[in-house]
Structures are given as C-alpha cells and as structure tokens.
Design a protein around this motif. Structure first.
Motif, PDB file in Angstrom:
ATOM      1  N   SER A  56      64.162  41.439  10.796  1.00 35.40           N
ATOM      2  CA  SER A  56      63.144  41.665  11.822  1.00 35.40           C
ATOM      3  C   SER A  56      61.840  41.303  11.651  1.00 35.40           C
ATOM      4  O   SER A  56      61.006  41.108  12.534  1.00 35.40           O
ATOM      5  CB  SER A  56      63.245  43.385  11.912  1.00 35.40           C
ATOM      6  N   LEU A  57      61.267  41.173  10.326  1.00 31.22           N
ATOM      7  CA  LEU A  57      59.919  40.720   9.979  1.00 31.22           C
ATOM      8  C   LEU A  57      59.584  39.319  10.606  1.00 31.22           C
ATOM      9  O   LEU A  57      58.413  39.139  11.414  1.00 31.22           O
ATOM     10  CB  LEU A  57      59.775  40.650   8.570  1.00 31.22           C
ATOM     11  N   PHE A  59      60.387  38.573  13.761  1.00 33.23           N
ATOM     12  CA  PHE A  59      60.039  38.739  14.901  1.00 33.23           C
ATOM     13  C   PHE A  59      58.521  39.484  15.016  1.00 33.23           C
ATOM     14  O   PHE A  59      57.882  39.108  15.761  1.00 33.23           O
ATOM     15  CB  PHE A  59      61.122  39.531  15.666  1.00 33.23           C
ATOM     16  N   ARG A  60      58.574  40.509  14.018  1.00 33.65           N
ATOM     17  CA  ARG A  60      57.404  41.286  13.889  1.00 33.65           C
ATOM     18  C   ARG A  60      56.028  40.484  13.525  1.00 33.65           C
ATOM     19  O   ARG A  60      55.022  40.732  13.956  1.00 33.65           O
ATOM     20  CB  ARG A  60      57.556  42.588  12.973  1.00 33.65           C
ATOM     21  N   ALA A  61      56.285  39.508  12.829  1.00 34.68           N
ATOM     22  CA  ALA A  61      55.339  38.799  12.272  1.00 34.68           C
ATOM     23  C   ALA A  61      55.021  37.215  13.036  1.00 34.68           C
ATOM     24  O   ALA A  61      54.308  36.516  12.589  1.00 34.68           O
ATOM     25  CB  ALA A  61      55.401  38.453  10.829  1.00 34.68           C
ATOM     26  N   GLN A  62      55.765  37.267  14.142  1.00 39.30           N
ATOM     27  CA  GLN A  62      55.539  35.782  14.862  1.00 39.30           C
ATOM     28  C   GLN A  62      54.141  35.475  15.232  1.00 39.30           C
ATOM     29  O   GLN A  62      54.030  34.288  14.850  1.00 39.30           O
ATOM     30  CB  GLN A  62      56.488  36.205  16.165  1.00 39.30           C
ATOM     31  N   ARG A  64      51.643  36.534  13.425  1.00 38.65           N
ATOM     32  CA  ARG A  64      50.894  36.201  12.378  1.00 38.65           C
ATOM     33  C   ARG A  64      51.265  34.786  11.734  1.00 38.65           C
ATOM     34  O   ARG A  64      50.380  34.218  11.103  1.00 38.65           O
ATOM     35  CB  ARG A  64      51.060  37.313  11.353  1.00 38.65           C
ATOM     36  N   PHE A 152      53.637  44.787   5.755  1.00 42.47           N
ATOM     37  CA  PHE A 152      54.192  45.518   6.885  1.00 42.47           C
ATOM     38  C   PHE A 152      55.061  46.891   6.420  1.00 42.47           C
ATOM     39  O   PHE A 152      54.931  47.980   7.170  1.00 42.47           O
ATOM     40  CB  PHE A 152      55.337  44.420   7.609  1.00 42.47           C
ATOM     41  N   ALA A 156      53.865  50.347   8.074  1.00 43.64           N
ATOM     42  CA  ALA A 156      54.954  51.419   8.699  1.00 43.64           C
ATOM     43  C   ALA A 156      54.874  52.766   7.868  1.00 43.64           C
ATOM     44  O   ALA A 156      54.889  53.777   8.503  1.00 43.64           O
ATOM     45  CB  ALA A 156      56.402  50.637   8.495  1.00 43.64           C
TER      46      ALA A 156
END
Length: 173
Positions: A56-57, A59-62, A64, A152, A156
């Motif tokens: 998932s990282l 997508f979450r860090a796209q 960045r 991350f 969280a």
C-alpha cells in the motif's frame, strides 16, 4: 405502508466521517484464508485470472516518490510480471504499451525516467539470436519504499494516538 424502492435504497450515500481512522487490515492466518477473502471481495472468476501483491505504501507515497499516474501504471505492469523475488520481470515494452494504452516510445520514456530516478534498472537480455526484451530490476524502488516506511508508520501511529479517546494527553500511571 409504502414499499421502499431498492434502487433508491442502495443509492443512499453515507458520509465517511473525516476524523474516522482507517482500521488496520485483518490478520490473515493462512494463504487459504487470504485466497478466500480475495475471492469473496473480487469474485472467483476475477481471481482465477491472476493477482499481484503490492505494498500500500506504493500508492500512499506516490506523490512523495514523484510518480505520475503513467509512471505508476508502468510500475504496476512490471510488478504484474514479477512473480518470484529472485527472478526479474522481463515484459516487452509492446506488451506494457498495449495494456496501458500508450505508445511503445512513451513506455520507453517512462521507463527511462524511472531509471533516472533510481527506481528501475534496465538489464539487457540476449539470446543466441540477438537481443530480446529487457529485464527490469525494481530494487531501487523497493529500497526507497523501505526508507519511507518508518516515517509512514510513525505518522499512522501518531494519528491513531491523536484520535483515541483523550487525544494526545499522556496516560497517568
């Protein structure tokens, strides 16, 4: 008593509270349980075509990572061909282009850009008959995601603490 129209009932929008935290994914105890959960979510026929596991990282860090949607599309295609950790993927640029609806030259430029950023490394492959499709080493991207992961996770954890009852105030012993 009036009958409720099922079409209107299912069309109701339930707002997602802004302060609601996303619960962590459930702990899956076996590959069989993971397969059953995926089949229940996506359908047996869809899962029978195949699947690709991605962190998932990514997508979450796209943002960045500085990845545009087309960069991400190419990475997703490379990942779909990366079945074993010890064997690099080697799809043809033409295959990637057809899958994402781009021209081969565009895919070539995107891969070159990913290579310049240090996320992908192209490795020439040759057969006795000449050059064949390149293989692609994604270890640079993996390394960058590993570097970002603690940040991350920390964010969280801070969010979870801030949203719990009592907020950030320290617990008294």
């Amino acid at each position: 008593m009036s009958k409720k129209d099922p079409a209107t009932e299912s069309a109701k929008v339930v707002p997602f509270p802004a302060s609601a935290s996303v619960p962590p994914p459930p702990v899956v105890k076996s590959a069989r349980e993971a397969k059953l959960r995926s089949e229940k979510k996506w359908g047996v026929d869809v899962m029978a075509v195949g699947f690709c596991i991605l962190p998932s990282l990514l997508f979450r860090a796209q943002h960045r990572l500085g990845l545009k949607s087309t960069h991400l599309a190419v990475i997703l295609q490379l990942a779909d061909f990366w079945w074993y950790d010890d064997k690099l993927p080697f799809p043809k640029k033409q295959t990637i282009a057809e899958r994402v609806g781009l021209k081969e030259k565009q895919v070539q430029r995107l891969i070159r850009d990913l290579q310049q950023r240090g996320y992908v490394k192209r490795i020439e492959r040759k057969t006795p008959h000449g050059q064949t499709s390149n293989s692609y080493d994604l270890s640079g991207l993996v390394k960058k995601l590993k570097e970002l992961a603690p940040e991350f996770l920390q964010a969280a954890d801070a969010k979870r603490k801030a949203e719990r009852r009592g907020g950030l105030k320290a617990k008294t012993a």
